[in-house]
Design a protein around this motif. Structure first.
Motif, PDB file in Angstrom:
ATOM      1  N   GLY A 447       0.811  -1.200   0.000  1.00  0.00           N
ATOM      2  CA  GLY A 447       0.000   0.000   0.000  1.00  0.00           C
ATOM      3  C   GLY A 447       0.847   1.252   0.000  1.00  0.00           C
ATOM      4  N   GLU A 448       0.231   2.369   0.306  1.00  0.00           N
ATOM      5  CA  GLU A 448       0.897   3.668   0.232  1.00  0.00           C
ATOM      6  C   GLU A 448       2.084   3.757   1.185  1.00  0.00           C
ATOM      7  OE1 GLU A 448       1.421   7.643  -1.183  1.00  0.00           O
ATOM      8  OE2 GLU A 448       0.186   5.988  -1.915  1.00  0.00           O
ATOM      9  N   TRP A 449       1.914   3.322   2.448  1.00  0.00           N
ATOM     10  CA  TRP A 449       3.003   3.426   3.415  1.00  0.00           C
ATOM     11  C   TRP A 449       4.223   2.641   2.950  1.00  0.00           C
ATOM     12  CZ3 TRP A 449       5.964  -0.085   6.020  1.00  0.00           C
ATOM     13  CH2 TRP A 449       6.783   0.419   7.033  1.00  0.00           C
ATOM     14  N   THR A 450       4.013   1.396   2.576  1.00  0.00           N
ATOM     15  CA  THR A 450       5.134   0.548   2.157  1.00  0.00           C
ATOM     16  C   THR A 450       5.798   1.110   0.913  1.00  0.00           C
ATOM     17  OG1 THR A 450       3.945  -1.365   3.041  1.00  0.00           O
ATOM     18  CG2 THR A 450       5.820  -1.813   1.625  1.00  0.00           C
ATOM     19  N   ALA A 451       5.006   1.557  -0.042  1.00  0.00           N
ATOM     20  CA  ALA A 451       5.564   2.095  -1.289  1.00  0.00           C
ATOM     21  C   ALA A 451       6.394   3.342  -1.029  1.00  0.00           C
ATOM     22  CB  ALA A 451       4.435   2.398  -2.272  1.00  0.00           C
ATOM     23  N   GLN A 452       5.886   4.235  -0.185  1.00  0.00           N
ATOM     24  CA  GLN A 452       6.640   5.459   0.119  1.00  0.00           C
ATOM     25  C   GLN A 452       7.937   5.132   0.858  1.00  0.00           C
ATOM     26  OE1 GLN A 452       6.127   8.675  -0.635  1.00  0.00           O
ATOM     27  NE2 GLN A 452       4.083   8.598  -1.541  1.00  0.00           N
ATOM     28  N   PHE A 465       7.509  10.276   1.361  1.00  0.00           N
ATOM     29  CA  PHE A 465       7.083  10.532   2.739  1.00  0.00           C
ATOM     30  C   PHE A 465       5.925   9.611   3.102  1.00  0.00           C
ATOM     31  CE2 PHE A 465       4.821  12.892   6.094  1.00  0.00           C
ATOM     32  CZ  PHE A 465       5.877  13.147   6.958  1.00  0.00           C
ATOM     33  N   PRO A 466       6.136   8.669   4.029  1.00  0.00           N
ATOM     34  CA  PRO A 466       5.075   7.745   4.437  1.00  0.00           C
ATOM     35  C   PRO A 466       4.153   8.378   5.468  1.00  0.00           C
ATOM     36  CG  PRO A 466       7.120   7.164   5.536  1.00  0.00           C
ATOM     37  CD  PRO A 466       7.436   8.323   4.626  1.00  0.00           C
ATOM     38  N   ALA A 467       3.210   9.175   5.003  1.00  0.00           N
ATOM     39  CA  ALA A 467       2.335   9.919   5.914  1.00  0.00           C
ATOM     40  C   ALA A 467       1.456   9.007   6.753  1.00  0.00           C
ATOM     41  CB  ALA A 467       1.471  10.892   5.118  1.00  0.00           C
ATOM     42  N   GLY A 468       1.322   7.756   6.361  1.00  0.00           N
ATOM     43  CA  GLY A 468       0.524   6.823   7.144  1.00  0.00           C
ATOM     44  C   GLY A 468       1.259   6.211   8.312  1.00  0.00           C
ATOM     45  N   GLY A 480       1.392  15.866  22.404  1.00  0.00           N
ATOM     46  CA  GLY A 480       1.315  14.435  22.639  1.00  0.00           C
ATOM     47  C   GLY A 480       0.140  13.743  21.983  1.00  0.00           C
ATOM     48  N   GLY A 481      -0.505  14.380  21.021  1.00  0.00           N
ATOM     49  CA  GLY A 481      -1.622  13.763  20.320  1.00  0.00           C
ATOM     50  C   GLY A 481      -1.165  12.969  19.107  1.00  0.00           C
ATOM     51  N   ARG A 482      -2.008  12.947  18.114  1.00  0.00           N
ATOM     52  CA  ARG A 482      -1.690  12.219  16.892  1.00  0.00           C
ATOM     53  C   ARG A 482      -2.441  12.842  15.727  1.00  0.00           C
ATOM     54  NH1 ARG A 482      -3.662   6.026  15.559  1.00  0.00           N
ATOM     55  NH2 ARG A 482      -3.206   6.085  13.321  1.00  0.00           N
ATOM     56  N   LEU A 483      -1.723  13.108  14.641  1.00  0.00           N
ATOM     57  CA  LEU A 483      -2.348  13.636  13.434  1.00  0.00           C
ATOM     58  C   LEU A 483      -2.926  12.496  12.611  1.00  0.00           C
ATOM     59  CD1 LEU A 483       0.331  16.231  12.224  1.00  0.00           C
ATOM     60  CD2 LEU A 483      -1.646  16.641  13.697  1.00  0.00           C
ATOM     61  N   THR A 484      -3.910  12.804  11.812  1.00  0.00           N
ATOM     62  CA  THR A 484      -4.379  11.823  10.833  1.00  0.00           C
ATOM     63  C   THR A 484      -3.402  11.812   9.654  1.00  0.00           C
ATOM     64  OG1 THR A 484      -5.687  13.427   9.577  1.00  0.00           O
ATOM     65  CG2 THR A 484      -6.760  12.357  11.465  1.00  0.00           C
ATOM     66  N   GLU A 485      -3.534  10.798   8.817  1.00  0.00           N
ATOM     67  CA  GLU A 485      -2.654  10.727   7.640  1.00  0.00           C
ATOM     68  C   GLU A 485      -2.834  11.958   6.759  1.00  0.00           C
ATOM     69  OE1 GLU A 485      -1.765   7.753   3.825  1.00  0.00           O
ATOM     70  OE2 GLU A 485      -2.962   7.054   5.537  1.00  0.00           O
ATOM     71  N   LYS A 486      -4.065  12.387   6.575  1.00  0.00           N
ATOM     72  CA  LYS A 486      -4.328  13.563   5.745  1.00  0.00           C
ATOM     73  C   LYS A 486      -3.743  14.820   6.377  1.00  0.00           C
ATOM     74  CE  LYS A 486      -8.111  15.955   3.370  1.00  0.00           C
ATOM     75  NZ  LYS A 486      -9.599  15.977   3.126  1.00  0.00           N
ATOM     76  N   GLN A 487      -3.883  14.961   7.688  1.00  0.00           N
ATOM     77  CA  GLN A 487      -3.325  16.131   8.382  1.00  0.00           C
ATOM     78  C   GLN A 487      -1.791  16.148   8.290  1.00  0.00           C
ATOM     79  OE1 GLN A 487      -5.105  15.364  12.222  1.00  0.00           O
ATOM     80  NE2 GLN A 487      -6.628  17.008  11.974  1.00  0.00           N
ATOM     81  N   LEU A 488      -1.178  14.981   8.455  1.00  0.00           N
ATOM     82  CA  LEU A 488       0.282  14.921   8.386  1.00  0.00           C
ATOM     83  C   LEU A 488       0.768  15.244   6.981  1.00  0.00           C
ATOM     84  CD1 LEU A 488       3.028  14.378   9.603  1.00  0.00           C
ATOM     85  CD2 LEU A 488       2.673  11.926   9.197  1.00  0.00           C
ATOM     86  N   ALA A 489       0.075  14.749   5.970  1.00  0.00           N
ATOM     87  CA  ALA A 489       0.464  15.045   4.588  1.00  0.00           C
ATOM     88  C   ALA A 489       0.407  16.548   4.330  1.00  0.00           C
ATOM     89  CB  ALA A 489      -0.443  14.299   3.618  1.00  0.00           C
TER      90      ALA A 489
END
Length: 509
Positions: A447-452, A465-468, A480-489
């Motif tokens: 998928g996207e993470w592995t490919a990036q 950049f593996p945003a996932g 100390g939170g966590r972004l979503t994949e879309k937010q990190l991208a």
């Protein structure tokens, strides 16, 4: 003089573009003006090492910007984009600063991708048409591209690379002259001797007699590769140590060294890499059995350790973001550790899906023990070669799953092995990140993470950049939170075109 910097006699000089200042490091492809080059030369600025070369008309010699000789007068200097352009203009390499040691100034474009292949020996067989077909151009188009960017033809570029590599072997190893000639891609010793003497005005044997002798245990060949400082070697070693494939790779923190088994085509052996104290160089010890493939082998080492990065340019860009600035300031010399073998890294990425780094490393060790080939080396713990794609492609997924994998992931490894065996990991020069990721995602289970991740470390795309990635999402989140994949991208958009380096800055605390 045109806007491309052309001048009679095949010379290519920096004449326009960048303001006459060296307050900022160059980008990957700077259009430096003459005054900027001379200021960098006068300052012996390491940021420009490999970006340009200086031909001194009064001596007929060309040097790196960091050469320790007395700075020549500006009127005596000509500036060239490559060693090949300097040699095409009639200059010979300096024996003191040794232009063959200069780090490369590569770009993510077609011309530099072709140059990299030629530097690895792609034209040693003289088959220009074959290289052009691999690139997707006619030989005439390929010639035009290289003339436009480097001021020399493909044949001239390849000839310079062969001569400089032979010079390196003469000065750094004790290889017999015949082996030097063939390792550097020459078809005959006679041709090598004649061309070397004609171009450099010194016989190969005479150059060897003047070079310092180096000896190494186990009969290894010892060579040096340069990089632009700084280089955070200890942080790279820590990163590699946690991901080293058991029996194939090892990291010795006390000796600050990395070692591994090597297989290039039909030849096998080993290597060990260690930083040289007080020099911006990496010492590479290579088993004598690999002498015939030293050109492509050293190119792969350069990529594995990201030796051609320009840390000043990368860090200046990323430091504009406070999230990364403190990490860079605390440990300058950021690099993206690559991979000696793309298939090996791709397998490691698949094994790392939905498990911890330690868990993936354990699985990788089991895979090597079950499917790898045993080998003998003088290196402690290095006893196997990584499994070949053909071996895993032919394996029963159930046998692969027996190492502790879900059946679906074992099937992905089989599909990846078939993909690699068919040339899927060999991208055409000039391919884009988007094309590479799409090609990798065509493999079932990737998928996207592995490919990036594969694109970032194995295929050397600096903006991958593996945003996932869960770790990146946590590190980039405030409080100390966590972004979503879309937010990190979206957050990472400002880090382009160096998002891979931003990822490493966040990963390697």
């Amino acid at each position: 003089m045109s806007e491309n910097g052309w001048q009679g006699g095949g010379r290519q000089e920096y004449k326009c573009g960048m303001p006459a200042s060296i307050s900022s490091p160059p980008s990957a492809s700077p259009a430096l003006d003459r005054l900027s080059c001379y200021r960098a030369l006068s300052a012996r600025d390491a940021r420009f090492d490999g970006v340009f070369f200086t031909g001194v008309k009064t001596t007929g010699i060309y040097c790196r910007p960091v050469c320790g000789v007395k700075t020549p007068r500006e009127s005596s200097c000509e500036f060239f984009s490559s060693a090949a352009a300097a040699e095409a203009a009639g200059f010979r390499p300096c024996l003191r600063c040794r232009p063959e040691l200069a780090p490369y100034a590569l770009q993510q474009n077609l011309a530099h991708a072709v140059w990299q292949r030629i530097a690895g020996g792609a034209l040693n067989d003289g088959k220009l048409e074959r290289l052009a077909a691999e690139v997707g151009l006619s030989s005439r188009q390929l010639r035009r591209v290289l003339l436009q960017h480097f001021g020399v033809t493909p044949v001239e570029l390849a000839q310079t690379q062969r001569l400089l590599f032979a010079k390196k072997l003469l000065q750094e190893t004790g290889l017999p002259m015949t082996e030097v000639a063939f390792a550097a891609g020459f078809g005959s010793v006679r041709r090598f001797n004649a061309l070397f003497a004609a171009r450099y005005r010194i016989a190969p044997g005479e150059l060897r007699r003047s070079a310092p002798r180096r000896t190494c245990a186990d009969g290894a060949l010892t060579l040096r590769l340069a990089y632009r400082p700084p280089y955070d070697w200890d942080r790279v070693l820590r990163y590699l140590s946690g991901r080293a494939a058991a029996k194939v790779e090892s990291v010795d923190a006390s000796a600050r060294s990395y070692a591994r088994s090597i297989r290039v085509g039909e030849l096998t052996g080993w290597l060990r890499a260690t930083p040289v104290e007080h020099r911006s160089q990496l010492q590479v010890e290579v088993s004598p059995s690999l002498a015939g493939v030293l050109m492509p082998l050293l190119g792969r080492v350069r990529q594995q350790f990201d030796l051609d990065a320009n840390p000043a340019a990368i860090e200046a860009h990323l430091a504009a973001d406070s999230l990364i600035a403190d990490r860079i300031a605390a440990s300058p010399g950021l690099r993206v550790p690559g991979a000696f073998d793309a298939f090996e890294l791709a397998v490691r990425a698949v094994l790392g899906q939905q498990v911890s780094v330690a868990g993936a490393t354990t699985l990788c060790g089991r895979l090597v023990e079950r499917f790898g080939d045993a080998c003998e080396t003088p290196l402690a713990g290095i006893t196997h070669h990584f499994p070949l794609p053909a071996r895993l492609a032919a394996a029963d997924p159930a046998d692969i799953a027996a190492i502790g994998l879900p059946r679906a992931r074992a099937a992905t490894l089989c599909a990846l092995a078939r993909f690699a065996a068919g040339g899927g990991l060999q991208l055409r020069p000039g391919a884009s990140l988007e094309q590479a990721v799409a090609r990798l995602k065509s493999v079932p289970g990737i998928g996207e993470w592995t490919a990036q991740y594969i694109a970032m470390r194995a295929l050397r795309f600096p903006d991958a950049f593996p945003a996932g990635d869960l770790g990146l999402q946590k590190q980039a989140a405030p409080g100390g939170g966590r972004l979503t994949e879309k937010q990190l991208a979206a957050r990472a958009h400002a880090w382009s075109p160096w998002r891979a380096y931003a990822a490493l800055a966040l990963w390697m605390e």
